[in-house]
Design an enzyme around this catalytic site. Structure first.
Site, short mmCIF file in Angstrom:
data_model
loop_
_atom_site.label_atom_id
_atom_site.label_comp_id
_atom_site.label_asym_id
_atom_site.label_seq_id
_atom_site.Cartn_x
_atom_site.Cartn_y
_atom_site.Cartn_z
N ASP A 66 0.85 -1.18 0.00
CA ASP A 66 0.00 0.00 0.00
C ASP A 66 0.89 1.24 0.00
O ASP A 66 2.11 1.15 0.20
CB ASP A 66 -0.89 -0.02 1.24
N GLU A 105 2.66 4.77 -4.17
CA GLU A 105 2.65 5.68 -5.33
C GLU A 105 3.99 6.38 -5.58
O GLU A 105 4.27 6.63 -6.77
CB GLU A 105 1.53 6.72 -5.15
N ASP A 108 -8.97 3.91 -2.10
CA ASP A 108 -9.83 4.36 -0.99
C ASP A 108 -11.14 4.94 -1.50
O ASP A 108 -11.32 6.17 -1.58
CB ASP A 108 -9.08 5.39 -0.15
#
Length: 799
Positions: free
Chosen positions: A405, A408, A483
């Site tokens: 997670d 990015e 999300d």
């Protein structure tokens, strides 16, 4: 002061007249008078690469997206020259290159234009960063539609839209918000009954305008790098996706449990809470294969550590969960806490593994642990180090899968939400700034994770999940759409995102069922489950800030509905596994928007809701509250209502009844759908018989069932079972032929065949041309036929 206005702002620059042409096997080079070089490479008869260099030179030819095992080759290649153009011809395509402008036009062999340049390639020098902003504009054909581009939270058809690619942490994103977590610069164009694809392989921020600024023009451009794109010809949409997936790769088969139902939350802790959740699943007999541990299992959010107060003996806990059928999945983020007493931080500093700023200091950003440094996963040595870090987790503690997670990479409390653009990266020996490496950072992290997990769960198969991705990441990991929010609008968004991702070569995908942010009511949760069980990756995940989101959190009525649909997921596992086998082997998308199923029907071009699950199941979720049903479009052919066996003719809209305990669900006439008995987890039961739901049709339909040991790698050496069925239906007769391949021996010996829609009363059954008594093959007297799995022909007639 003297200024040079030409240097100060040149604006767009364009190629001019071709002055040199060179052919080198499958490559063609065209050089213009002002130093532009166009390299055209024929990858396959339907796949062609276009690459443009300026100043008589190309940049190093390197890509993270391209699968090194991509198949190549063509059956015909020729090049002709006329007074005004060059013509490259394959067995499927003609490419015309204009001698005066370097513009290209691609046609089929009948002369039908598929794709052509408007202004074509042009560029603008970037004086702030160096290099060029590279641009391409194409003519938008009459009635052309556009699809693909990854996880965009917008209408399936991108006609009239402008989007860009820059992977970004977007908590509680909105409809049409862009960009999101993934950069997949690949789109499909459809016009005149023909489909093609374009993959702009450029890891800088890229932009796409699908007839937004000008209705007659489609364009794409990148903030740096080269104009380097691949063209794929269908003419069918699914062939375009398959060609793109061949180029960028498909994943290996996952373990079958990875396709079961998974439960997650931010966060389940301490151990007693995890055990309580596990027990509740088994007590309520709701199937579940995996439980997830979010960041709170760590010691102060330090990666590869455990909080020994919350989880005093993680190996024992994981072993005990496994004994009850649960796999344990843990999260690992890229941010490494700045802590001189933290051994992973020490190793990374000693080996110079962290990303650095332009002037030398280590790139620093705030994430969950506080101040963090970030490994440079574009460095092969860093990836190898990262892979080795999984040894203790996987091989010793017994973790079954890993979830990456925040990759990015997400950085808190800065406006850009990510690393500074002057951050430096190795880029596998092609040093770059973060402008170039940002979109592939998460991909390279999950690549390293995949290599480590695969190494240390062997001889089992790995499961890795990622949030951030660039084209080709599907080779390493499954993914989810980030999300989202517990709203009806986000239920619609999840539906279009799954279809779009599958059409973008990334089929192993799911959403946070029920929504990550905020709290669904029971009806929304049930409707989301009814959609989510038809997504390749099926997981409930929520922030936990707004309440519980387990299947039993919304009262008995909703619990029973949720159980019913999760059980359906488990019944359909052999069908789903076969879908994945096709995706892994052939690049076939696991979900098809109905435009991909029937692109010739213009009524499908702007539909968003309906999709094909695999090749023979039509699904249309309910996406608004208090609904007792909905209107939906039934594509061509005849379809059986799954709940009633009513046969519906396609090619039209229809009202379909679907109260809270149903979802519009149809089976293609002629399909043979394999089913397992309901299990509480994969491997709980030894499969004693394979159920085959057979849906009669007049005509012919082919179906497939792929099976193997459900884990491990014996299937790569022929230990698989591939059954191809051919159904031939007539007014008073139905024949099923079976063609078997592979050396895997299934645990069952018998097929339990349930017949749907048979238009005649069974009078005679022949197996491999030998007559049988009705009582022997239909002992239950309800029309269900039991037959050996080894039959080659089953013939059922009225007489």
């Amino acid at each position: 002061m003297i200024t040079n206005t030409e240097l100060e702002y040149k604006g767009n620059l364009y190629p001019n007249e071709i002055v040199n042409f060179v052919k080198d096997k499958d490559k063609f080079y065209f050089t213009t008078e002002n130093g532009v070089v166009l390299e055209i490479t024929v990858i396959q008869d339907r796949t062609i690469r276009f690459r443009y260099g300026t100043d008589h030179a190309f940049q190093p030819d390197f890509s993270y997206a391209i699968d090194p095992n991509a198949s190549r080759g063509y059956s015909h290649l020729d090049c002709l020259e006329t007074k005004t153009e060059y013509i490259i011809e394959t067995s499927k395509l003609q490419v015309l290159i204009d001698k005066k402008t370097l513009r290209t036009q691609i046609s089929d062999l009948n002369g039908n234009i598929i794709n052509e340049d408007e202004l074509g390639f042009h560029w603008e020098e970037n004086y702030e960063h160096g290099g060029n902003t590279v641009k391409m504009s194409k003519i938008t054909q009459h009635t052309e539609s556009f699809y693909g581009m990854g996880d965009k939270a917008t209408h399936s058809n991108l006609k009239g839209k402008r989007v860009n690619n820059w992977v970004m942490d977007q908590y509680a994103y909105a409809k049409d918000q862009d960009p999101l977590y993934k950069a997949i610069p690949f789109y499909i164009g459809l016009h005149s009954g023909q489909a093609y694809g374009v993959f702009f392989d450029n890891s800088f921020r890229t932009h796409f305008d699908f007839a937004h600024e000008r209705r007659s023009t489609t364009s794409f451009w990148g903030d740096g790098g080269e104009m380097n794109y691949y063209f794929f010809y269908g003419p069918e949409m699914h062939k375009v996706v398959r060609a793109y997936t061949n180029l960028t790769g498909a994943p290996e088969l996952p373990p079958l449990w990875a396709l079961g139902y998974h439960q997650s939350k931010w966060s389940y802790f301490p151990e007693s809470n995890v055990k309580e959740i596990a027990k509740k699943f088994r007590d309520l007999k709701i199937p579940c294969d995996a439980l997830y541990l979010d960041i709170d299992y760590m010691d102060g959010f330090r990666c590869f550590t455990w909080d020994k107060k919350k989880f005093p003996e993680p190996k024992r806990m994981i072993d005990e969960l496994y004994e009850d059928g649960f796999k344990t999945v843990v999260m690992i983020d890229p941010g490494i806490k700045v802590d001189k007493d933290y051994w992973i931080y020490q190793e990374a500093v000693e080996n110079d593994y962290f990303c650095k700023r332009a002037d030398g200091p280590r790139m620093k950003g705030k994430v969950w642990p506080g101040e963090c440094n970030f490994p440079d996963f574009t460095n092969p040595a860093v990836r190898e180090w990262w892979a080795e870090l999984y040894k203790e987790f996987m091989a010793e503690i017994g973790v079954h899968a890993v979830w990456n997670d925040m990759n990015e990479p997400a950085v808190m409390e800065v406006p850009t939400k990510t690393a500074p653009l002057d951050t430096r990266h190795d880029y596998d020996g092609h040093p770059s700034s973060h402008r170039k490496a940002h979109n592939i950072y998460g991909m390279q992290m999950v690549r390293a994770t995949y290599e480590g997990v695969k190494r240390y769960v062997y001889p089992k198969r790995p499961l890795v999940i990622t949030r951030a991705a660039y084209s080709g990441t599907q080779r390493f990991a499954s993914t989810w759409t980030g999300d989202n929010v517990a709203t009806w609008e986000h239920l619609w968004i999840a539906n279009v995102q799954m279809q779009r991702m599958c059409m973008s070569g990334y089929s192993f995908v799911g959403s946070d069922i029920g929504g990550f942010a905020e709290q669904p009511n029971g009806e929304l949760f049930a409707r989301w489950i009814q959609l989510g069980i038809f997504h390749p990756f099926c997981r409930v995940h929520s922030s936990g800030d707004h309440g519980d989101q387990e299947p039993w959190s919304f009262g008995t009525e909703i619990t029973d509905i949720v159980r019913k649909f999760i059980e359906l997921r488990y019944e359909l596992l052999p069908y789903l596994y076969t879908m994945f086998w096709r995706y892994s082997k052939e690049g076939t998308p696991m979900l098809l928007p109905i435009v991909c199923y029937d692109q010739e029907d213009t009524q499908t071009h702007f539909r968003t809701d309906e999709f094909i699950f695999g090749e023979q199941i039509l699904v249309c979720p309910i996406q608004e509250p208090n609904a007792k049903g909905r209107r939906m479009y039934i594509p061509r052919g005849d379809w059986y209502n799954y709940w009633t066996d009513e046969v519906v003719e396609g090619g039209k809209e229809k009202w379909v009844v679907a109260d809270i305990d149903k979802v519009p669900l149809f089976i293609k006439a002629g399909a043979i759908i394999p089913k397992y008995p309901v299990q509480q987890y994969v491997g709980e039961l030894e499969i004693k018989e394979l159920i085959l739901d057979v849906y009669f049709t007049e005509g012919t339909e082919n179906s497939t069932v792929y099976e193997d040991a459900e884990d491990g790698y014996a299937y790569e050496n022929g230990k698989f079972s591939l059954r191809n069925f051919k159904l031939l239906g007539k007014e008073k007769e139905m024949t099923i032929q079976q063609f078997k391949d592979g050396a895997f021996i299934t645990t069952y010996e018998t097929f339990k065949i349930k017949l749907h829609g048979l238009p005649f009363k069974i009078g005679k059954v022949e197996i491999d041309n030998e007559k049988t008594t009705i009582k022997d093959v239909m002992p239950d007297g309800d029309g269900t036929i039991y037959v050996s799995k080894d039959f080659t022909q089953l013939r059922i007639t009225e007489e």
